[in-house]
Write a protein that holds these residues in place. Structure first.
Motif, PDB file in Angstrom:
ATOM      1  N   PRO A  38       0.531  -1.821  -0.520  1.00 35.09           N
ATOM      2  CA  PRO A  38      -0.199   0.152   0.048  1.00 35.09           C
ATOM      3  C   PRO A  38       0.508   1.146  -0.371  1.00 35.09           C
ATOM      4  CG  PRO A  38      -0.902  -1.690   1.426  1.00 35.09           C
ATOM      5  CD  PRO A  38       0.253  -1.848   0.763  1.00 35.09           C
ATOM      6  N   PRO A  39       0.217   2.143   0.165  1.00 32.53           N
ATOM      7  CA  PRO A  39       0.957   3.596  -0.260  1.00 32.53           C
ATOM      8  C   PRO A  39       1.639   3.558   1.038  1.00 32.53           C
ATOM      9  CG  PRO A  39      -0.897   4.130  -0.848  1.00 32.53           C
ATOM     10  CD  PRO A  39      -1.434   2.663  -0.811  1.00 32.53           C
ATOM     11  N   GLN A  40       2.467   5.559   1.455  1.00 35.41           N
ATOM     12  CA  GLN A  40       3.213   5.675   2.412  1.00 35.41           C
ATOM     13  C   GLN A  40       1.655   5.899   3.094  1.00 35.41           C
ATOM     14  OE1 GLN A  40       6.364   7.986   2.195  1.00 35.41           O
ATOM     15  NE2 GLN A  40       7.823   5.672   2.216  1.00 35.41           N
ATOM     16  N   THR A  41       0.317   6.630   2.435  1.00 33.45           N
ATOM     17  CA  THR A  41      -0.615   7.397   2.886  1.00 33.45           C
ATOM     18  C   THR A  41      -1.602   7.583   2.044  1.00 33.45           C
ATOM     19  OG1 THR A  41      -1.428   9.892   3.235  1.00 33.45           O
ATOM     20  CG2 THR A  41       0.346   9.424   1.553  1.00 33.45           C
ATOM     21  N   TRP A  42      -2.682   7.270   2.622  1.00 32.79           N
ATOM     22  CA  TRP A  42      -3.770   7.205   0.721  1.00 32.79           C
ATOM     23  C   TRP A  42      -4.138   8.616   1.283  1.00 32.79           C
ATOM     24  CZ3 TRP A  42      -4.955   2.260  -1.170  1.00 32.79           C
ATOM     25  CH2 TRP A  42      -4.381   1.405  -0.524  1.00 32.79           C
ATOM     26  N   ASP A  43      -4.368   9.668   1.886  1.00 34.17           N
ATOM     27  CA  ASP A  43      -4.684  10.490   0.927  1.00 34.17           C
ATOM     28  C   ASP A  43      -4.876  11.590   0.250  1.00 34.17           C
ATOM     29  OD1 ASP A  43      -4.972  11.154   3.800  1.00 34.17           O
ATOM     30  OD2 ASP A  43      -2.871  12.592   4.385  1.00 34.17           O
ATOM     31  N   LEU A  68      -5.223   9.821  -2.591  1.00 36.42           N
ATOM     32  CA  LEU A  68      -6.630   8.361  -3.353  1.00 36.42           C
ATOM     33  C   LEU A  68      -7.262   8.329  -2.540  1.00 36.42           C
ATOM     34  CD1 LEU A  68      -7.534   6.415  -5.571  1.00 36.42           C
ATOM     35  CD2 LEU A  68      -6.014   4.755  -3.593  1.00 36.42           C
ATOM     36  N   ASP A  69      -8.040   8.940  -1.661  1.00 34.63           N
ATOM     37  CA  ASP A  69      -9.196   9.191  -1.009  1.00 34.63           C
ATOM     38  C   ASP A  69      -9.230  11.276  -1.155  1.00 34.63           C
ATOM     39  OD1 ASP A  69      -8.603   7.783   1.167  1.00 34.63           O
ATOM     40  OD2 ASP A  69      -7.603   8.384   2.458  1.00 34.63           O
ATOM     41  N   ARG A  70      -8.434  11.693  -1.736  1.00 39.68           N
ATOM     42  CA  ARG A  70      -9.509  12.937  -2.260  1.00 39.68           C
ATOM     43  C   ARG A  70     -10.365  12.565  -3.380  1.00 39.68           C
ATOM     44  NH1 ARG A  70      -5.068  15.835   0.843  1.00 39.68           N
ATOM     45  NH2 ARG A  70      -3.754  14.599  -0.992  1.00 39.68           N
ATOM     46  N   TYR A  84      -5.687  -1.707  -5.288  1.00 36.58           N
ATOM     47  CA  TYR A  84      -5.903  -1.280  -4.469  1.00 36.58           C
ATOM     48  C   TYR A  84      -6.455  -0.074  -4.338  1.00 36.58           C
ATOM     49  CZ  TYR A  84      -2.017  -3.431  -2.828  1.00 36.58           C
ATOM     50  OH  TYR A  84      -0.860  -4.518  -2.171  1.00 36.58           O
ATOM     51  N   PHE A  85      -7.360   0.317  -6.297  1.00 36.82           N
ATOM     52  CA  PHE A  85      -7.886   1.523  -5.789  1.00 36.82           C
ATOM     53  C   PHE A  85      -9.643   0.561  -5.167  1.00 36.82           C
ATOM     54  CE2 PHE A  85     -11.302   3.412  -7.624  1.00 36.82           C
ATOM     55  CZ  PHE A  85     -11.940   4.438  -8.120  1.00 36.82           C
ATOM     56  N   PHE A  86      -9.784  -0.309  -5.712  1.00 33.17           N
ATOM     57  CA  PHE A  86     -11.222  -1.095  -5.576  1.00 33.17           C
ATOM     58  C   PHE A  86     -11.246  -0.991  -3.804  1.00 33.17           C
ATOM     59  CE2 PHE A  86     -12.420  -1.145 -10.076  1.00 33.17           C
ATOM     60  CZ  PHE A  86     -13.580   0.132 -10.002  1.00 33.17           C
ATOM     61  N   ARG A  87     -10.329  -1.872  -3.724  1.00 25.88           N
ATOM     62  CA  ARG A  87      -9.890  -1.596  -2.064  1.00 25.88           C
ATOM     63  C   ARG A  87      -9.951  -0.111  -1.175  1.00 25.88           C
ATOM     64  NH1 ARG A  87      -4.042  -3.377   0.348  1.00 25.88           N
ATOM     65  NH2 ARG A  87      -4.291  -2.435   2.837  1.00 25.88           N
ATOM     66  N   ARG A  88      -9.221   0.738  -1.654  1.00 23.50           N
ATOM     67  CA  ARG A  88      -9.729   1.935  -0.806  1.00 23.50           C
ATOM     68  C   ARG A  88     -11.335   1.977  -0.995  1.00 23.50           C
ATOM     69  NH1 ARG A  88      -8.115   3.348   3.508  1.00 23.50           N
ATOM     70  NH2 ARG A  88      -7.921   6.006   4.036  1.00 23.50           N
ATOM     71  N   LEU A 110      -6.090   8.941 -12.671  1.00 21.64           N
ATOM     72  CA  LEU A 110      -5.403   7.538 -13.323  1.00 21.64           C
ATOM     73  C   LEU A 110      -4.005   7.319 -11.943  1.00 21.64           C
ATOM     74  CD1 LEU A 110      -3.549   5.812 -14.648  1.00 21.64           C
ATOM     75  CD2 LEU A 110      -2.155   8.246 -15.584  1.00 21.64           C
ATOM     76  N   PRO A 111      -4.969   6.040 -10.808  1.00 18.04           N
ATOM     77  CA  PRO A 111      -4.107   5.726  -9.694  1.00 18.04           C
ATOM     78  C   PRO A 111      -3.134   4.817 -10.035  1.00 18.04           C
ATOM     79  CG  PRO A 111      -6.616   4.884  -9.971  1.00 18.04           C
ATOM     80  CD  PRO A 111      -6.194   6.308 -10.692  1.00 18.04           C
ATOM     81  N   ARG A 112      -2.307   5.280  -9.770  1.00 20.28           N
ATOM     82  CA  ARG A 112      -0.713   4.332  -9.846  1.00 20.28           C
ATOM     83  C   ARG A 112      -0.038   4.012  -9.016  1.00 20.28           C
ATOM     84  NH1 ARG A 112       2.030   9.059 -13.755  1.00 20.28           N
ATOM     85  NH2 ARG A 112       3.263  10.346 -11.966  1.00 20.28           N
ATOM     86  N   ALA A 113       1.027   3.678  -9.582  1.00 21.56           N
ATOM     87  CA  ALA A 113       2.634   2.920  -8.408  1.00 21.56           C
ATOM     88  C   ALA A 113       3.473   4.739  -8.412  1.00 21.56           C
ATOM     89  CB  ALA A 113       3.159   2.298  -9.519  1.00 21.56           C
TER      90      ALA A 113
END
Length: 519
Positions: free
Chosen positions: A290-295, A297-299, A320-324, A398-401
């Motif tokens: 997971p990323p160090q922070t979801w901030d 992606l959450d926004r 990971y997008f659908f997980r969040r 574009l959610p990505r690495a």
């Protein structure tokens, strides 16, 4: 201390080498173990199934050279069990066939510690089977015996009754016999076994570098030296050896002898190469986390209805997008009206599994192909729009690495669009040391090294350290596509295999075609 407060020890047979011969129960024990104490003569790939937080203890036991004495091994097993841990004592072959598993079980029983024995496939039956030699056959042999080949030949009295063994058993199987092969064969002939009895010596049985030498009882010792056969090897003596000419199957597989190094996190998709006789060595140089922070992606998820396009470049970005999305108590209904684009058929499949239709999939599975596709798609809708305003008023997500190419985002902005790039996951370098892999490469036991991203290649070089490039020059290098190819070429290395389509499936097909040409 009550018995129920102690741990439990599983004495597990790891099988002879082919990882597919590890039993289902053995695998279950490995996966729940807190501590794994393992020997040399087992497929190291089995260790990939152990929990990352488990403790690994290497006991050695390689051709008489032991990292730990048997007393030290017993002490380690007892100590860990008394700490209340689940201990897996992992041994090559079967723990109760010349594996000292009986002695270890006695130690546990005397200490009142719970234990279970998980039998393994012994090399005494597996190596001959993979060489096309049945130990029994209605027309040739109705009995067989398994004998250790390492008995001290200087002893005045042998524990083996050579007179009865030589003529009283149809098929003889000697384990660890190479060192004493002159004495063993001489003893059998001396006590009545025919000098012309067929013999097979099988080195590294069930593995991709299996080597089988067939001769007669009177000649095999000399031919073993002539062909430089080293331990570990199984020797089979009896008329059943003649059936090898008819029943040999493993060494006839089209990719027999190939060892394919996989540097991604898992070997999914490469299984077909194992079916063709290759051995797949998993050495992941990236770990998806997971990323160090979801901030960020959450926004983006909170503003999901403001986007026109949602673009996924990998199956990991989808997961990971659908997980969040679910963790934020949302679901696919929140994506209503948003068009979906996927790079690659695997990515598209991951989206479709969630009941979502994919609107666009570029023909080229890279940023260049994505740019061309969107320019054509949007250009048809905005016929006559100025080049710099083609994407005017459009918002892309574009959610990505964490680290990714900027080519597509830059082009979107250049054409007037807005694009958000939240980190959905990160590809990190795992904490590995490459000592065993380095030895495999130095000994020429890897034939193809595969890289599915520039990161897998870069991390591979960093993990192996000095000399990594020279080692890679000894093998064929396979890459998934042009971006990874550029990373390899920049390092001064040559790419031997690259599919036209940047997918694992196409890459595996190209490796197969390359191997068949080599054969």
């Amino acid at each position: 201390m009550e018995k129920k407060d102690k741990g439990i020890v599983y004495l597990v047979g790891a099988g002879p080498g082919d990882i597919g011969l590890l039993t289902v129960k053995g695998l279950k024990c490995l996966r729940k173990a807190d501590v794994v104490i393992y020997d040399f003569h087992l497929n190291a790939q089995i260790l990939n199934y152990i929990r990352h937080d488990a403790e690994f203890i290497y006991a050695g036991k390689r051709g008489g050279h032991h990292t730990m004495t048997q007393d030290e091994i017993n002490a380690a097993i007892l100590q860990k069990a008394r700490e209340g841990k689940i201990v897996c004592r992992l041994k090559g072959g079967d723990p109760f066939i010349f594996g000292r598993g009986g002695e270890e079980a006695q130690v546990l029983a005397q200490a009142d510690i719970l234990f279970e024995v998980v039998p393994g496939v012994s090399s005494s039956v597996a190596a001959p089977a993979y060489a096309g030699i049945p130990l029994t056959h209605r027309l040739y042999s109705s009995s067989f015996a398994v004998i250790p080949g390492y008995e001290d030949t200087t002893k005045e009295e042998s524990a083996i009754d050579w007179a009865k063994l030589a003529t009283g058993v149809g098929t003889l199987v000697f384990l660890m016999a190479v060192k004493n092969i002159d004495t063993l064969t001489a003893k059998l002939i001396e006590h009545g076994r025919r000098p012309d009895t067929p013999v097979a010596v099988i080195r590294w049985g069930t593995r991709s570098d299996q080597q089988t030498l067939v001769s007669s009882l009177e000649k095999i010792a000399a031919e073993v030296r002539e062909n430089e056969i080293k331990p570990p090897a199984v020797m089979v003596i009896g008329d059943v050896v003649n059936l090898r000419s008819e029943l040999a199957w493993y060494e006839k597989k089209p990719m027999f002898g190939q060892r394919v190094l996989v540097t991604r996190e898992h070997s999914e998709g490469f299984d077909i190469l194992e079916d063709l006789g290759a051995e797949v060595l998993l050495f992941p140089t990236v770990e998806i986390a997971p990323p160090q922070t979801w901030d960020d992606l959450d926004r983006s998820i909170d503003a999901i209805q403001t986007y026109d396009w949602l673009i996924f470049t990998s199956a990991n970005s989808v997961r990971y997008f659908f997980r969040r999305l679910i963790e934020k108590e949302r679901d696919i209904r929140d994506l209503g009206g948003i068009k979906i684009c996927a790079i690659g058929s695997k990515t598209a499949g991951e989206i479709q599994q969630r009941g979502i239709r994919v609107d666009l999939v570029p023909e080229e599975f890279n940023a260049e192909g994505l740019i061309d596709l969107f320019i054509r798609e949007v250009g048809q809708q905005k016929n006559g729009a100025p080049a710099g305003q083609l994407f005017q008023g459009m918002r892309f997500l574009l959610p990505r690495a964490g680290k990714a190419r900027e080519l597509f985002p830059e082009k979107v902005r250049e054409l007037g669009g807005v694009i958000d790039l939240p980190t959905a996951y990160q590809a990190i370098k795992p904490e590995f040391h490459g000592k065993r892999l380095r030895r495999f490469l130095e000994e020429g036991r890897v034939t193809v090294a595969t890289f599915t991203s520039a990161a897998t290649f870069t991390n591979f070089r960093e993990i192996l350290g000095d000399g990594a490039d020279e080692l890679l020059r000894k093998v064929a290098i396979a890459v998934i596509g042009p971006v990874t190819e550029k990373a390899v070429v920049r390092a001064g290395l040559r790419v031997d295999i690259m599919p036209e389509e940047a997918t694992v499936e196409a890459m595996v097909s190209s490796i197969r075609a390359w191997a068949l040409k080599q054969a």
